[in-house]
Design a protein around this motif. Structure first.
Motif, PDB file in Angstrom:
ATOM      1  N   LYS A   1       0.965   4.646   0.139  1.00 38.73           N
ATOM      2  CA  LYS A   1      -0.031   3.678   0.328  1.00 38.73           C
ATOM      3  C   LYS A   1       0.542   2.447  -0.063  1.00 38.73           C
ATOM      4  CE  LYS A   1      -4.057   6.342  -1.288  1.00 38.73           C
ATOM      5  NZ  LYS A   1      -3.468   7.705  -1.837  1.00 38.73           N
ATOM      6  N   GLU A   2       0.069   1.263   1.021  1.00 39.85           N
ATOM      7  CA  GLU A   2       0.430   0.056   0.839  1.00 39.85           C
ATOM      8  C   GLU A   2       0.417  -0.716  -0.454  1.00 39.85           C
ATOM      9  OE1 GLU A   2       2.277  -2.971   2.715  1.00 39.85           O
ATOM     10  OE2 GLU A   2       1.964  -1.191   3.616  1.00 39.85           O
ATOM     11  N   GLU A   3      -0.777  -0.464  -1.084  1.00 38.72           N
ATOM     12  CA  GLU A   3      -0.887  -0.981  -2.440  1.00 38.72           C
ATOM     13  C   GLU A   3       0.011  -0.770  -3.428  1.00 38.72           C
ATOM     14  OE1 GLU A   3      -4.617   0.810  -4.436  1.00 38.72           O
ATOM     15  OE2 GLU A   3      -4.731   1.489  -2.460  1.00 38.72           O
ATOM     16  N   TYR A   4       0.650   0.578  -3.331  1.00 37.56           N
ATOM     17  CA  TYR A   4       1.346   0.912  -4.243  1.00 37.56           C
ATOM     18  C   TYR A   4       3.016   0.503  -3.655  1.00 37.56           C
ATOM     19  CZ  TYR A   4      -2.259   4.330  -5.644  1.00 37.56           C
ATOM     20  OH  TYR A   4      -3.067   4.826  -6.060  1.00 37.56           O
ATOM     21  N   LEU A   5       3.279   0.444  -2.441  1.00 40.26           N
ATOM     22  CA  LEU A   5       4.485  -0.112  -2.121  1.00 40.26           C
ATOM     23  C   LEU A   5       4.624  -1.461  -2.609  1.00 40.26           C
ATOM     24  CD1 LEU A   5       4.731   1.504   1.434  1.00 40.26           C
ATOM     25  CD2 LEU A   5       6.017   1.950  -0.560  1.00 40.26           C
ATOM     26  N   GLU A   6       3.539  -2.309  -2.589  1.00 40.42           N
ATOM     27  CA  GLU A   6       3.792  -3.638  -2.981  1.00 40.42           C
ATOM     28  C   GLU A   6       3.878  -3.822  -4.601  1.00 40.42           C
ATOM     29  OE1 GLU A   6       0.173  -5.605  -1.577  1.00 40.42           O
ATOM     30  OE2 GLU A   6       0.717  -5.390   0.705  1.00 40.42           O
TER      31      GLU A   6
ATOM     32  N   ASN B   1      12.017  -0.772  -2.550  1.00 36.45           N
ATOM     33  CA  ASN B   1      11.708   0.516  -1.539  1.00 36.45           C
ATOM     34  C   ASN B   1      12.945   0.598  -0.803  1.00 36.45           C
ATOM     35  OD1 ASN B   1       8.840   0.273  -2.155  1.00 36.45           O
ATOM     36  ND2 ASN B   1       8.485  -1.069  -0.274  1.00 36.45           N
TER      37      ASN B   1
ATOM     38  N   THR C   1       6.358  -1.837  -6.161  1.00 39.84           N
ATOM     39  CA  THR C   1       7.558  -1.155  -6.418  1.00 39.84           C
ATOM     40  C   THR C   1       8.697  -2.078  -6.840  1.00 39.84           C
ATOM     41  OG1 THR C   1       8.183  -1.127  -4.029  1.00 39.84           O
ATOM     42  CG2 THR C   1       6.953   0.788  -5.202  1.00 39.84           C
TER      43      THR C   1
ATOM     44  N   LYS D   1       9.564  -0.071   5.195  1.00 43.18           N
ATOM     45  CA  LYS D   1       9.225  -1.414   4.938  1.00 43.18           C
ATOM     46  C   LYS D   1       9.687  -2.096   4.064  1.00 43.18           C
ATOM     47  CE  LYS D   1       5.154  -4.432   4.751  1.00 43.18           C
ATOM     48  NZ  LYS D   1       3.549  -4.413   4.793  1.00 43.18           N
ATOM     49  N   ASN D   2      10.563  -3.161   4.127  1.00 43.39           N
ATOM     50  CA  ASN D   2      11.315  -4.060   3.210  1.00 43.39           C
ATOM     51  C   ASN D   2      12.054  -3.164   2.345  1.00 43.39           C
ATOM     52  OD1 ASN D   2       9.799  -6.415   3.721  1.00 43.39           O
ATOM     53  ND2 ASN D   2       8.027  -5.866   2.652  1.00 43.39           N
TER      54      ASN D   2
ATOM     55  N   SER E   1       1.033   9.565   6.749  1.00 38.42           N
ATOM     56  CA  SER E   1       0.724   8.141   6.454  1.00 38.42           C
ATOM     57  C   SER E   1       1.651   7.487   5.608  1.00 38.42           C
ATOM     58  CB  SER E   1      -0.550   7.815   6.033  1.00 38.42           C
ATOM     59  OG  SER E   1      -0.875   8.601   4.815  1.00 38.42           O
TER      60      SER E   1
ATOM     61  N   SER F   1       9.924   4.129   1.750  1.00 31.85           N
ATOM     62  CA  SER F   1       9.099   3.409   2.912  1.00 31.85           C
ATOM     63  C   SER F   1      10.324   2.906   4.091  1.00 31.85           C
ATOM     64  CB  SER F   1       8.228   2.282   2.723  1.00 31.85           C
ATOM     65  OG  SER F   1       7.833   1.774   3.849  1.00 31.85           O
TER      66      SER F   1
END
Length: 247
Positions: free
Chosen positions: A211-216, A221, A218, A185-186, A208, A183
């Motif tokens: 999913k955001e919930e999975y990225l949070e 990233n 990890t 993001k971050n 897309s 990603s």
């Protein structure tokens, strides 16, 4: 060898039904076609072999453990998923993977939709030494004909399972396996992420992303810097770059 000539034969009807995901999952069976894929399948077990009357089996193929059916080429075209068929298909059983020793080099797939992309990613993962591929909810069917062809037989050589990714990532973190999301993001450029003996790479949907919930969830990233003017890379190409960095 048994011969079948009629499209109304129950075996032919059963084979044709395997072109749908619903029937594949109901029966626990799938079709592969073409010499290369059938040869790979034979090394791992084939239930039925279907061949056109106008071709010959390679001498080195061991078909003693499966039923062999000879059919007219017109019937092969009815059963096959491709327009230009090589005249050879096999019916295989879906594998149930042994979860014995936990894998330490893992690829997580979140919602990839294109069968060609998924197949290419599996082929690349197997080639790079990945020990387990985990397909999350929303990912295209592994046994889609195009997916199978794109793996070029790799699906027979690397364990592939379907799991809830959230629960699986939590389990990996408990085992102290670093999980790297893909990603912007971050994220850090992938070359700045320190390599480790064990890891999990998380790839997301073509449009897309992860999913955001999975990225949070990890460990870190990462992203692949774009040097030119393209906005992004194909997910299968990105998978190859990242996987070979880590292995």
């Amino acid at each position: 060898m048994k011969r079948i000539d009629s499209v109304k034969n129950p075996r032919v009807k059963a084979w044709k039904k395997l072109k749908t995901r619903k029937e594949r999952e109901k029966e626990g069976l799938f079709l592969v076609e073409g010499y290369h894929l059938v040869e790979e399948a034979l090394k791992h077990g084939v239930r039925e072999l279907i061949m056109s009357e106008d071709i010959a089996l390679p001498n080195h193929w061991d078909v003693k453990e499966c039923e062999v059916y000879i059919v007219p080429s017109s019937l092969i075209r009815e059963i096959a998923d491709t327009e230009t068929t090589q005249g050879i298909l096999a019916v295989c059983e879906m594998r149930e993977e042994d979860k014995g020793k936990p894998a330490e080099k893992i690829l997580l797939i979140d919602g990839i939709q294109d069968p060609g992309n998924l197949g290419t990613i599996i082929r690349t993962a197997e080639a790079s030494g990945i020990e387990l591929v985990v397909l999350g909810k929303g990912t295209v069917d592994l046994y889609n004909g195009k997916t199978i062809r794109s793996t070029q037989g790799a699906l027979f050589h690397v364990p592939i399972i379907r799991e809830d990714l959230g629960a699986f990532i939590s389990e990996l973190k408990e085992r102290q396996v670093p999980v790297y999301g893909t990603s912007l993001k971050n994220a850090l450029p992938y070359r700045e992420v320190e390599k480790s003996e064990k890891f999990a790479i998380l790839l997301g949907n073509e449009g897309s992303g992860v999913k955001e919930e999975y990225l949070e969830m990890t460990t870190q990233n990462l992203y692949i810097p774009i040097i030119g003017k393209s906005e992004s890379l194909n997910v299968a190409v990105a998978a190859g770059i990242v996987l070979y960095h880590f292995v």
